[in-house]
Design an enzyme around this catalytic site. Structure first.
Site, short mmCIF file in Angstrom:
data_model
loop_
_atom_site.label_atom_id
_atom_site.label_comp_id
_atom_site.label_asym_id
_atom_site.label_seq_id
_atom_site.Cartn_x
_atom_site.Cartn_y
_atom_site.Cartn_z
N TYR A 74 0.82 -1.21 0.00
CA TYR A 74 0.00 0.00 0.00
C TYR A 74 0.85 1.26 0.00
O TYR A 74 0.42 2.31 -0.47
CB TYR A 74 -0.94 0.02 1.21
CG TYR A 74 -1.96 -1.09 1.21
CD1 TYR A 74 -2.78 -1.31 0.11
CD2 TYR A 74 -2.11 -1.92 2.30
CE1 TYR A 74 -3.71 -2.32 0.12
CE2 TYR A 74 -3.04 -2.94 2.31
CZ TYR A 74 -3.84 -3.14 1.21
OH TYR A 74 -4.77 -4.15 1.21
N LYS A 112 4.02 -15.32 3.17
CA LYS A 112 4.17 -16.06 1.91
C LYS A 112 5.66 -16.23 1.68
O LYS A 112 6.22 -15.87 0.63
CB LYS A 112 3.50 -15.30 0.76
CG LYS A 112 3.32 -16.13 -0.51
CD LYS A 112 2.34 -17.28 -0.35
CE LYS A 112 2.14 -17.99 -1.71
NZ LYS A 112 1.35 -19.23 -1.56
N ASP A 153 -2.37 -18.38 1.94
CA ASP A 153 -3.46 -19.10 1.27
C ASP A 153 -4.01 -20.21 2.15
O ASP A 153 -5.22 -20.44 2.22
CB ASP A 153 -3.00 -19.63 -0.09
CG ASP A 153 -1.61 -20.22 -0.07
OD1 ASP A 153 -0.92 -20.13 0.96
OD2 ASP A 153 -1.19 -20.77 -1.11
N ASP A 164 -5.35 -7.26 5.62
CA ASP A 164 -6.54 -6.63 5.05
C ASP A 164 -7.52 -7.70 4.59
O ASP A 164 -8.72 -7.66 4.89
CB ASP A 164 -6.12 -5.74 3.89
CG ASP A 164 -7.24 -4.83 3.42
OD1 ASP A 164 -8.34 -4.89 3.98
OD2 ASP A 164 -7.01 -4.06 2.46
N ASP A 210 -11.04 -9.30 6.90
CA ASP A 210 -12.38 -9.21 6.33
C ASP A 210 -13.02 -10.58 6.21
O ASP A 210 -14.22 -10.75 6.45
CB ASP A 210 -12.33 -8.53 4.96
CG ASP A 210 -12.20 -7.02 5.06
OD1 ASP A 210 -12.27 -6.50 6.20
OD2 ASP A 210 -12.03 -6.35 4.03
#
Length: 358
Positions: free
Chosen positions: A144, A193, A225, A249, A253
Site C-alpha cells: 500500500y 508467503k 493461502d 486486510d 475481512d
C-alpha cells in the site's frame, strides 16, 4: 478522569452509529465518574463538501488535540464512485490518517457471539466451542505504501506495485502480538508467503527472533493461502494471528464475515506512542443511511477498544462488552441479525438496551 475524544462520524450510517456510541460512552462516564469531551470533525465525503478534501488539515488539527480518535465510516454509493466527492474517498481519508499519525498496529478482534452462531456462514460444529481470534495487522508498510506505476512496456500497458518492509516495522507489530498472546491463549500464528516473497522471508526471520524473547508463547507459521482456508475449515484453532498489511486486510475481512454480520466487528489502530484510532470494520452502507436500522455494535465495541487501549479503562471497556453480549443473548437484534420470523429493533432501541446494562 477527563479525556478528549475526536469524533469523525463520516458518511452514510457513520453519523447514526457514532451517535449511539457516544450515548454509550456517556453512560459509562456517568457510572464510572469520568468526563469525555467530544471534538467533532468531518471526514470523507462530508469533508469534501466543506473543504474540497477528504481529510482536511482542519480535521487533522482536531485529532491532534484529542487523546484518541473515534472514526465512523466513509464512502458513497457504488454508482457514484466516479464523482469527485467519492473518488478515492476511503483511501484519501483513512490512509491519510494512518500516515499522519503513524498508525502501524491494527488490532481486529473476531468473536462469534454464542447467541448468533445461527447466522454464521459456518456449520455449528466448526464454531460450537467458541471463536475468539485477535488479528494483528501491520499498517504502515507493504504494497500500500510502496511505489505504484502504470506504464507502457514493449507496447503493452503495464502496472507495477512495490511492497517494502524493514525490520523495525516488523519488530513493532510482532512485539504487540506476542504481548497480547501472553494475556490470552499463549499462541501466535504468523502468516506470510515466505515460499515466494522476499518481504515474507524477512518477516518470518524477524518474527522468529522476537519469539525467542517469549519462550512461553507457542509460535507457528502459516502461508496466507492456507490460513484463509483454515479460517473457514477450523477457526477455533486460532488465538492470535500476526500478519502483514495486505494479507491482514484480506484475512481480517474474511474472519469478520464468519461472525455473520460486518456490523459486529470493531478495530483499533495504534502508533508507537499509544495514540489510537478506533473504527468499525464495515462500510458506510449508504443504502440504509437515515433509516434507523443500522447495527451500532461495531461502533460501540470500537468505543470499548478506545477505553481499553488508549485510556486504560479496562473495567469500563468490559462493561460495554458485557452489555452488548447480554443484549444479544436476550434476543434483541437489529435487522441485519434477524432470521426467519424474528423481530428487529431499531438502531436507537438496540442502543437503549445496551445502556440499561452498562
Amino acid at each position: 478522569m477527563k479525556k478528549k475524544i475526536a469524533t469523525l462520524a463520516g458518511d452514510g450510517i457513520g453519523p447514526e452509529v457514532m451517535q449511539q456510541a457516544l450515548r454509550v460512552l456517556d453512560a459509562v462516564a456517568a457510572r464510572f465518574n469520568h468526563q469525555f469531551e467530544y471534538l467533532s470533525a468531518v471526514v470523507g465525503g462530508s469533508a469534501y463538501e466543506k473543504f474540497n478534501s477528504h481529510c482536511p488539515e482542519e480535521t487533522l488539527q482536531v485529532c491532534k488535540k484529542a487523546d484518541a480518535i473515534l472514526f465512523g465510516s466513509v464512502g458513497g454509493p457504488a454508482n457514484e464512485q466516479h464523482l469527485p466527492k467519492w473518488k478515492n474517498c476511503e483511501a484519501a481519508s483513512i490512509l491519510q490518517l494512518r500516515k499522519q499519525f503513524a498508525f502501524n498496529i491494527n488490532i481486529r478482534p473476531i468473536h462469534i457471539f454464542p447467541s448468533l452462531t445461527s447466522i454464521s456462514p459456518l456449520k455449528n460444529e466448526l464454531i460450537d466451542k467458541g471463536v475468539d481470534i485477535l488479528i494483528f495487522r501491520e499498517l504502515c508498510g507493504d504494497i500500500y505504501f510502496g511505489k505504484h506505476e502504470m506504464i507502457e512496456e514493449n507496447k503493452l500497458r503495464t502496472a507495477k506495485d512495490e511492497a517494502v518492509y524493514n525490520e523495525e516495522q516488523i519488530h513493532c507489530i510482532a512485539i504487540a502480538a506476542f504481548e497480547a498472546a501472553k494475556l490470552r491463549g499463549k499462541k501466535v500464528v504468523s502468516v506470510d508467503k515466505a515460499n515466494v516473497l522476499a518481504t515474507s522471508k524477512l518477516w518470518r526471520e524477524i518474527v522468529v527472533e522476537i519469539a525467542k524473547q517469549y519462550p512461553e508463547i507457542e509460535l507457528s507459521h502459516m502461508l496466507v493461502d492456507n490460513c484463509a482456508m483454515q479460517l473457514v475449515l477450523n477457526p477455533m484453532q486460532f488465538d492470535v494471528i500476526l500478519t502483514a498489511n495486505l494479507f491482514g486486510d484480506i484475512l481480517s475481512d474474511l474472519a469478520a464475515a464468519l461472525t455473520g454480520s460486518v456490523g459486529l466487528t470493531a478495530s483499533a489502530s495504534l502508533n508507537a506512542q499509544g495514540f489510537g484510532l478506533y473504527e468499525p470494520s464495515g462500510g458506510s452502507a449508504p443504502d440504509i443511511a437515515g433509516k434507523n436500522i443500522a447495527n451500532p455494535v461495531a461502533q460501540i465495541l470500537s468505543a470499548a477498544l478506545l477505553l481499553h487501549h488508549s485510556f486504560g479503562m479496562v473495567a469500563e471497556a468490559q462493561a460495554i462488552q458485557d452489555a452488548v453480549k447480554q443484549t444479544l443473548q436476550a434476543g434483541i437484534f437489529t435487522k441485519d441479525l434477524v432470521r426467519g420470523n424474528q423481530s428487529a429493533v431499531s438502531t436507537i432501541e438496540f442502543t437503549h438496551h445496551i445502556i440499561k446494562l452498562v
